[in-house]
Design a protein around this motif. Structure first.
Motif, PDB file in Angstrom:
ATOM      1  N   GLY A  39       0.780  -1.232   0.000  1.00 43.48           N
ATOM      2  CA  GLY A  39       0.000   0.000   0.000  1.00 43.48           C
ATOM      3  C   GLY A  39       0.811   1.281   0.000  1.00 43.48           C
ATOM      4  N   ARG A  40       2.130   1.157   0.010  1.00 38.74           N
ATOM      5  CA  ARG A  40       3.000   2.344   0.004  1.00 38.74           C
ATOM      6  C   ARG A  40       3.790   2.407  -1.286  1.00 38.74           C
ATOM      7  NH1 ARG A  40       5.244   4.318   5.417  1.00 38.74           N
ATOM      8  NH2 ARG A  40       6.392   5.416   3.825  1.00 38.74           N
ATOM      9  N   PRO A  41       4.071   3.609  -1.792  1.00 43.53           N
ATOM     10  CA  PRO A  41       4.856   3.725  -3.021  1.00 43.53           C
ATOM     11  C   PRO A  41       6.273   3.176  -2.827  1.00 43.53           C
ATOM     12  CG  PRO A  41       3.976   5.871  -2.361  1.00 43.53           C
ATOM     13  CD  PRO A  41       3.653   4.899  -1.283  1.00 43.53           C
ATOM     14  N   VAL A  42       6.794   2.529  -3.856  1.00 42.36           N
ATOM     15  CA  VAL A  42       8.159   1.999  -3.799  1.00 42.36           C
ATOM     16  C   VAL A  42       9.159   3.157  -3.765  1.00 42.36           C
ATOM     17  CG1 VAL A  42       9.875   0.652  -5.060  1.00 42.36           C
ATOM     18  CG2 VAL A  42       7.552  -0.174  -4.891  1.00 42.36           C
ATOM     19  N   ILE A  43       8.867   4.227  -4.500  1.00 43.50           N
ATOM     20  CA  ILE A  43       9.744   5.405  -4.498  1.00 43.50           C
ATOM     21  C   ILE A  43       9.384   6.256  -3.284  1.00 43.50           C
ATOM     22  CG2 ILE A  43      10.425   7.501  -5.713  1.00 43.50           C
ATOM     23  CD1 ILE A  43       9.711   6.093  -8.336  1.00 43.50           C
ATOM     24  N   GLU A  44      10.270   6.269  -2.284  1.00 50.61           N
ATOM     25  CA  GLU A  44      10.051   7.097  -1.102  1.00 50.61           C
ATOM     26  C   GLU A  44      10.402   8.540  -1.384  1.00 50.61           C
ATOM     27  OE1 GLU A  44      11.943   6.023   2.550  1.00 50.61           O
ATOM     28  OE2 GLU A  44      11.245   3.963   2.404  1.00 50.61           O
ATOM     29  N   ARG A  45      11.497   8.736  -2.097  1.00 55.02           N
ATOM     30  CA  ARG A  45      12.004  10.082  -2.354  1.00 55.02           C
ATOM     31  C   ARG A  45      12.546  10.143  -3.767  1.00 55.02           C
ATOM     32  NH1 ARG A  45      17.189  11.200   0.499  1.00 55.02           N
ATOM     33  NH2 ARG A  45      18.112  12.122  -1.316  1.00 55.02           N
ATOM     34  N   ILE A  46      12.187  11.161  -4.506  1.00 55.33           N
ATOM     35  CA  ILE A  46      12.738  11.381  -5.843  1.00 55.33           C
ATOM     36  C   ILE A  46      13.045  12.868  -5.938  1.00 55.33           C
ATOM     37  CG2 ILE A  46      10.470  11.582  -6.942  1.00 55.33           C
ATOM     38  CD1 ILE A  46      11.742  10.065  -9.348  1.00 55.33           C
ATOM     39  N   GLU A  47      14.308  13.190  -6.191  1.00 54.56           N
ATOM     40  CA  GLU A  47      14.768  14.571  -6.074  1.00 54.56           C
ATOM     41  C   GLU A  47      15.655  14.951  -7.254  1.00 54.56           C
ATOM     42  OE1 GLU A  47      18.040  16.610  -3.125  1.00 54.56           O
ATOM     43  OE2 GLU A  47      16.767  15.041  -2.332  1.00 54.56           O
ATOM     44  N   ARG A  48      15.364  16.063  -7.893  1.00 56.92           N
ATOM     45  CA  ARG A  48      16.150  16.570  -9.023  1.00 56.92           C
ATOM     46  C   ARG A  48      17.408  17.223  -8.472  1.00 56.92           C
ATOM     47  NH1 ARG A  48      18.096  17.012 -13.955  1.00 56.92           N
ATOM     48  NH2 ARG A  48      17.294  18.628 -15.317  1.00 56.92           N
ATOM     49  N   VAL A  49      18.562  16.912  -9.057  1.00 56.86           N
ATOM     50  CA  VAL A  49      19.827  17.488  -8.607  1.00 56.86           C
ATOM     51  C   VAL A  49      20.250  18.592  -9.566  1.00 56.86           C
ATOM     52  CG1 VAL A  49      22.244  17.029  -8.087  1.00 56.86           C
ATOM     53  CG2 VAL A  49      20.500  15.351  -7.495  1.00 56.86           C
ATOM     54  N   SER A  50      20.514  18.253 -10.825  1.00 53.75           N
ATOM     55  CA  SER A  50      20.877  19.256 -11.826  1.00 53.75           C
ATOM     56  C   SER A  50      19.629  19.965 -12.296  1.00 53.75           C
ATOM     57  CB  SER A  50      21.533  18.589 -13.036  1.00 53.75           C
ATOM     58  OG  SER A  50      22.853  18.251 -12.753  1.00 53.75           O
ATOM     59  N   ARG A  51      19.791  21.183 -12.692  1.00 53.78           N
ATOM     60  CA  ARG A  51      18.696  21.930 -13.305  1.00 53.78           C
ATOM     61  C   ARG A  51      19.293  22.795 -14.407  1.00 53.78           C
ATOM     62  NH1 ARG A  51      19.552  24.742  -8.174  1.00 53.78           N
ATOM     63  NH2 ARG A  51      19.778  26.945  -8.652  1.00 53.78           N
ATOM     64  N   PRO A  52      18.470  23.373 -15.281  1.00 50.40           N
ATOM     65  CA  PRO A  52      19.020  24.128 -16.403  1.00 50.40           C
ATOM     66  C   PRO A  52      19.962  25.265 -15.991  1.00 50.40           C
ATOM     67  CG  PRO A  52      16.715  23.706 -16.792  1.00 50.40           C
ATOM     68  CD  PRO A  52      17.013  23.235 -15.394  1.00 50.40           C
ATOM     69  N   GLY A  53      19.712  25.904 -14.864  1.00 53.20           N
ATOM     70  CA  GLY A  53      20.561  27.012 -14.429  1.00 53.20           C
ATOM     71  C   GLY A  53      21.793  26.577 -13.672  1.00 53.20           C
ATOM     72  N   LEU A  54      21.824  25.334 -13.185  1.00 58.31           N
ATOM     73  CA  LEU A  54      22.961  24.853 -12.397  1.00 58.31           C
ATOM     74  C   LEU A  54      23.137  23.359 -12.632  1.00 58.31           C
ATOM     75  CD1 LEU A  54      25.149  25.349 -10.247  1.00 58.31           C
ATOM     76  CD2 LEU A  54      23.416  24.850  -8.524  1.00 58.31           C
ATOM     77  N   ARG A  55      23.979  23.019 -13.568  1.00 63.28           N
ATOM     78  CA  ARG A  55      24.273  21.611 -13.850  1.00 63.28           C
ATOM     79  C   ARG A  55      25.278  21.110 -12.821  1.00 63.28           C
ATOM     80  NH1 ARG A  55      20.222  20.121 -17.043  1.00 63.28           N
ATOM     81  NH2 ARG A  55      20.115  21.336 -18.935  1.00 63.28           N
TER      82      ARG A  55
END
Length: 131
Positions: A69-85
């Motif tokens: 009943g719980r999502p397998v992905i606990e945390r999903i977080e973007r590291v790079s972004r267009p302004g700061l690779r």
């Protein structure tokens, strides 16, 4: 409406769909998104994915995975972004949750997990962390 960061949009759609217990989520498709979905499937974070062509636009559909009943992905977080690779060499690639999670890396050999990048001996852009 143009999107400044399509990968962050993908990760946000996955996160939001899991909060409301959806079984699948759809989004505009691209080669990088398909590569990220492939890594997520290989690592067991999602059920499956498919690319469908509708009205001349490709759409990526991702089947979300739940356990007890719980999502397998606990945390999903973007590291790079267009302004700061964020680029890391093969020796500087981080361990996510002491190896329990994965970092998805875009390398010259393609999109892969942090473990595979270390084994291959390549570094690259850190796209996101998944745990």
């Amino acid at each position: 409406m143009s999107m400044s960061d399509p990968i962050a949009d993908m990760l946000t759609r996955i996160r939001n769909a899991q909060v409301v217990q959806k079984t699948a989520v759809a989004m505009p498709s691209s080669k990088v998104k398909v590569a990220i979905a492939n890594v997520l499937k290989d690592e067991g974070y999602i059920e499956d994915f498919a690319v469908a062509e509708e009205g001349g636009k490709a759409e990526l559909k991702i089947g979300l995975k739940y356990y007890a009943g719980r999502p397998v992905i606990e945390r999903i977080e973007r590291v790079s972004r267009p302004g700061l690779r964020v680029y890391k060499g093969k020796d500087d690639i981080p361990n996510v949750m002491n190896g329990l999670g994965v970092a998805i890396i875009s390398t010259p050999q393609g999109v892969m997990t942090d473990r595979k990048a270390r084994a291959t001996g390549v570094g690259g852009e850190v796209i996101c962390y998944v745990a």
